[in-house]
Design a protein around this motif. Structure first.
Motif, PDB file in Angstrom:
ATOM      1  N   PHE A 135      45.563  47.818  41.219  1.00 23.92           N
ATOM      2  CA  PHE A 135      45.027  48.361  39.977  1.00 23.92           C
ATOM      3  C   PHE A 135      44.915  47.306  38.882  1.00 23.92           C
ATOM      4  O   PHE A 135      43.865  47.153  38.252  1.00 23.92           O
ATOM      5  CB  PHE A 135      45.895  49.528  39.488  1.00 23.92           C
ATOM      6  CG  PHE A 135      45.454  50.100  38.179  1.00 23.92           C
ATOM      7  CD1 PHE A 135      44.352  50.946  38.112  1.00 23.92           C
ATOM      8  CD2 PHE A 135      46.112  49.773  36.996  1.00 23.92           C
ATOM      9  CE1 PHE A 135      43.917  51.454  36.897  1.00 23.92           C
ATOM     10  CE2 PHE A 135      45.689  50.280  35.777  1.00 23.92           C
ATOM     11  CZ  PHE A 135      44.585  51.131  35.724  1.00 23.92           C
ATOM     12  N   ILE A 136      45.992  46.544  38.660  1.00 22.73           N
ATOM     13  CA  ILE A 136      46.003  45.557  37.575  1.00 22.73           C
ATOM     14  C   ILE A 136      44.987  44.450  37.835  1.00 22.73           C
ATOM     15  O   ILE A 136      44.183  44.098  36.965  1.00 22.73           O
ATOM     16  CB  ILE A 136      47.415  44.964  37.385  1.00 22.73           C
ATOM     17  CG1 ILE A 136      48.390  46.049  36.903  1.00 22.73           C
ATOM     18  CG2 ILE A 136      47.381  43.804  36.390  1.00 22.73           C
ATOM     19  CD1 ILE A 136      49.822  45.584  36.770  1.00 22.73           C
ATOM     20  N   ASN A 138      42.390  44.481  39.843  1.00 23.69           N
ATOM     21  CA  ASN A 138      41.038  45.028  39.847  1.00 23.69           C
ATOM     22  C   ASN A 138      40.536  45.259  38.428  1.00 23.69           C
ATOM     23  O   ASN A 138      39.409  44.896  38.080  1.00 23.69           O
ATOM     24  CB  ASN A 138      41.028  46.344  40.639  1.00 23.69           C
ATOM     25  CG  ASN A 138      39.621  46.842  40.900  1.00 23.69           C
ATOM     26  OD1 ASN A 138      39.006  47.451  40.048  1.00 23.69           O
ATOM     27  ND2 ASN A 138      39.121  46.595  42.105  1.00 23.69           N
ATOM     28  N   THR A 139      41.392  45.837  37.587  1.00 22.06           N
ATOM     29  CA  THR A 139      41.015  46.117  36.200  1.00 22.06           C
ATOM     30  C   THR A 139      40.723  44.823  35.442  1.00 22.06           C
ATOM     31  O   THR A 139      39.762  44.733  34.665  1.00 22.06           O
ATOM     32  CB  THR A 139      42.137  46.895  35.484  1.00 22.06           C
ATOM     33  OG1 THR A 139      42.399  48.104  36.201  1.00 22.06           O
ATOM     34  CG2 THR A 139      41.740  47.221  34.057  1.00 22.06           C
ATOM     35  N   LYS A 140      41.554  43.813  35.685  1.00 22.57           N
ATOM     36  CA  LYS A 140      41.383  42.516  35.019  1.00 22.57           C
ATOM     37  C   LYS A 140      40.037  41.897  35.381  1.00 22.57           C
ATOM     38  O   LYS A 140      39.313  41.401  34.509  1.00 22.57           O
ATOM     39  CB  LYS A 140      42.521  41.582  35.419  1.00 22.57           C
ATOM     40  CG  LYS A 140      42.487  40.225  34.745  1.00 22.57           C
ATOM     41  CD  LYS A 140      43.680  39.371  35.183  1.00 22.57           C
ATOM     42  CE  LYS A 140      43.635  37.994  34.543  1.00 22.57           C
ATOM     43  NZ  LYS A 140      44.796  37.155  34.982  1.00 22.57           N
ATOM     44  N   GLU A 141      39.682  41.919  36.680  1.00 21.26           N
ATOM     45  CA  GLU A 141      38.411  41.333  37.116  1.00 21.26           C
ATOM     46  C   GLU A 141      37.215  42.110  36.584  1.00 21.26           C
ATOM     47  O   GLU A 141      36.206  41.536  36.185  1.00 21.26           O
ATOM     48  CB  GLU A 141      38.352  41.257  38.649  1.00 21.26           C
ATOM     49  CG  GLU A 141      39.228  40.164  39.249  1.00 21.26           C
ATOM     50  CD  GLU A 141      38.878  38.781  38.743  1.00 21.26           C
ATOM     51  OE1 GLU A 141      37.673  38.424  38.719  1.00 21.26           O
ATOM     52  OE2 GLU A 141      39.805  38.049  38.350  1.00 21.26           O
ATOM     53  N   ARG A 142      37.339  43.436  36.570  1.00 20.97           N
ATOM     54  CA  ARG A 142      36.243  44.267  36.052  1.00 20.97           C
ATOM     55  C   ARG A 142      36.015  43.983  34.563  1.00 20.97           C
ATOM     56  O   ARG A 142      34.871  43.956  34.089  1.00 20.97           O
ATOM     57  CB  ARG A 142      36.566  45.749  36.253  1.00 20.97           C
ATOM     58  CG  ARG A 142      36.591  46.201  37.712  1.00 20.97           C
ATOM     59  CD  ARG A 142      35.218  46.183  38.349  1.00 20.97           C
ATOM     60  NE  ARG A 142      35.252  46.696  39.712  1.00 20.97           N
ATOM     61  CZ  ARG A 142      34.230  46.605  40.564  1.00 20.97           C
ATOM     62  NH1 ARG A 142      33.110  46.010  40.201  1.00 20.97           N
ATOM     63  NH2 ARG A 142      34.330  47.092  41.788  1.00 20.97           N
ATOM     64  N   PHE A 143      37.107  43.787  33.820  1.00 13.68           N
ATOM     65  CA  PHE A 143      36.989  43.488  32.394  1.00 13.68           C
ATOM     66  C   PHE A 143      36.327  42.117  32.191  1.00 13.68           C
ATOM     67  O   PHE A 143      35.470  41.948  31.327  1.00 13.68           O
ATOM     68  CB  PHE A 143      38.372  43.526  31.729  1.00 13.68           C
ATOM     69  CG  PHE A 143      38.337  43.292  30.243  1.00 13.68           C
ATOM     70  CD1 PHE A 143      37.644  44.162  29.405  1.00 13.68           C
ATOM     71  CD2 PHE A 143      38.978  42.198  29.682  1.00 13.68           C
ATOM     72  CE1 PHE A 143      37.595  43.954  28.027  1.00 13.68           C
ATOM     73  CE2 PHE A 143      38.940  41.973  28.302  1.00 13.68           C
ATOM     74  CZ  PHE A 143      38.245  42.857  27.476  1.00 13.68           C
TER      75      PHE A 143
END
Length: 422
Positions: A135-136, A138-143
């Motif tokens: 989750f962390i 993935n969220t970081k890369e999406r941001f």
């Protein structure tokens, strides 16, 4: 970035007649800096003073298999860019770049992409890369993708129903360019070919496609250009270094001579003349945080005979040194030899989507493939016959049909791997 762009412009303005002096000065500067400020590099060199470039040791990934804190230069414990290599070579490690060196890398990338009308501040990228699944991460890369004008397609599942959704997204978004792993983008092109669709009729804003990280074969490049309707550009880089080479508008694979110094060496570490095949050894001219001096990246290549110090041209990138098959006769053969032979035969009818070759014993190879239908006995016999012709007799092959191939955590598809330790 403003400072880095200004510095890059000054480097690019250096005349060809003065370029040898520029390169010599930067080589001397970076060696002397690390000998003075980096204990690890001083231990590797075994000296405190720099005398002869050719006597400097060749660094390999094995030199970096220790904590970063023991490799980083004095004064760079903080405020540095830290990342890790993908590990596709089998020797992953964490590395550091000082902020200015990292900015220079991006200034160079921005400049090269600009050759094709891509503006990193405004152009929308269709990104075919791996992504962390936690989750962390993935969220970081999406941001980061959001901030960088990128829309990422996960490449861990490239089945037809997923690619159908990818195609729909190209109809919804005004993508300016595609960037990502060669094998994943080729799979998308094959999907378009089966549907008889040219991508820029669906997405008219598309300007170009840049492939990276994996070998792009000539016939695959032709397929991409036909099914995308835009120029396809070959990129060669390494996260720990920089952009190494980028195909220019004249079709030449232009080496980055602004921030790197590239040598081609033989097995005895002698510099080879242009046109000769050897190990690619690279020096990062600006990274003060971490030494990459005469660093054997693990690839084999050839510089074009027409190369100059200011404009080196990479004539051929043959592959990784650990992608070499040693055969029972003692013959050494690049893993790509197997790939070329099998590719030319089993893709004739479009049945096989992708495949990898693994050397499991000195005389045994396993070909794993994804296809609509199982390979026929005639196809297998033709492959074995071709390999005997191009390589040698007495080799054993097993063929394993799979639903999908293991792309590893990064999403890269390693097309040949030897499991034999020599």
């Amino acid at each position: 970035m403003k400072e880095a762009k200004s510095k890059l412009a000054k480097i690019e303005a250096v005349l060809e007649t003065d370029y040898e002096d520029y390169v010599l000065q930067k080589k001397n500067d970076i060696v002397e800096f690390h000998l003075k400020h980096n204990i690890s590099y001083r231990e590797i060199v075994g000296k405190t003073a720099f005398e002869n470039w050719k006597e400097l040791p060749i660094m390999t990934k094995k030199d970096f298999q220790k904590p970063l804190s023991k490799r980083i230069s004095r004064g760079f414990k903080e405020n540095v860019y830290i990342n890790k290599t993908s590990g596709s070579s089998g020797d992953p490690f964490i590395f550091a770049k000082d902020k200015f060196s990292h900015a220079l890398t991006w200034a160079n990338i921005i400049s090269r992409f600009g050759w094709y009308g891509v503006d990193f501040n405004t152009s929308l990228q269709a990104r075919f890369y791996g992504i962390p699944l936690d989750f962390i991460g993935n969220t970081k890369e999406r941001f980061k993708d959001f901030l960088s004008h990128r829309y990422r397609f996960s490449i861990f599942d490239l089945s037809d129903n997923v690619l159908e959704k990818v195609l729909l997204k190209f109809g919804d978004k005004k993508f300016d360019y595609i960037n990502g792993y060669s094998s994943s983008i080729v799979l998308f092109a094959k999907f378009l070919q089966r549907k008889n669709i040219v991508l820029n009729t669906v997405c008219p804003t598309l300007k170009c496609c840049v492939v990276t990280s994996e070998m792009l074969f000539d016939d695959d490049k032709q397929l991409l250009e036909k099914q995308f309707g835009v120029p396809v550009i070959n990129e060669y880089g390494a996260s720990e270094l920089d952009l190494i080479a980028f195909q220019n508008p004249n079709g030449e694979w232009q080496v980055n001579s602004e921030t790197l110094f590239v040598e081609i060496l033989d097995e005895n570490n002698n510099v080879l003349p242009n046109g000769k095949e050897g190990r690619i050894v690279i020096t990062s001219l600006y990274n003060k945080a971490h030494p990459f001096i005469r660093y054997d990246i693990g690839d084999i290549g050839v510089l074009d005979e027409k190369s100059t110090l200011k404009k080196p041209i990479l004539k051929k990138l043959i592959g990784r040194t650990n992608d070499i098959a040693i055969l029972p006769s003692g013959k050494k053969s690049p893993g790509l030899t197997f790939y070329y032979v099998t590719k030319s035969i089993i893709e004739d009818d479009g049945n096989v989507k992708e495949f990898v070759i693994k050397q499991t014993k000195i005389d045994t190879f396993d070909i794993e493939y994804v296809s609509q239908n199982k390979l026929t006995l005639d196809q297998i016999k033709n492959i074995e016959k071709a390999i005997a012709t191009y390589l040698e007799n007495g080799l054993t092959f097993t063929f394993t049909r799979k639903e999908k191939l293991d792309r590893g955590k990064s999403g890269k598809l390693k097309q040949f791997v030897s499991l034999i330790k020599y």
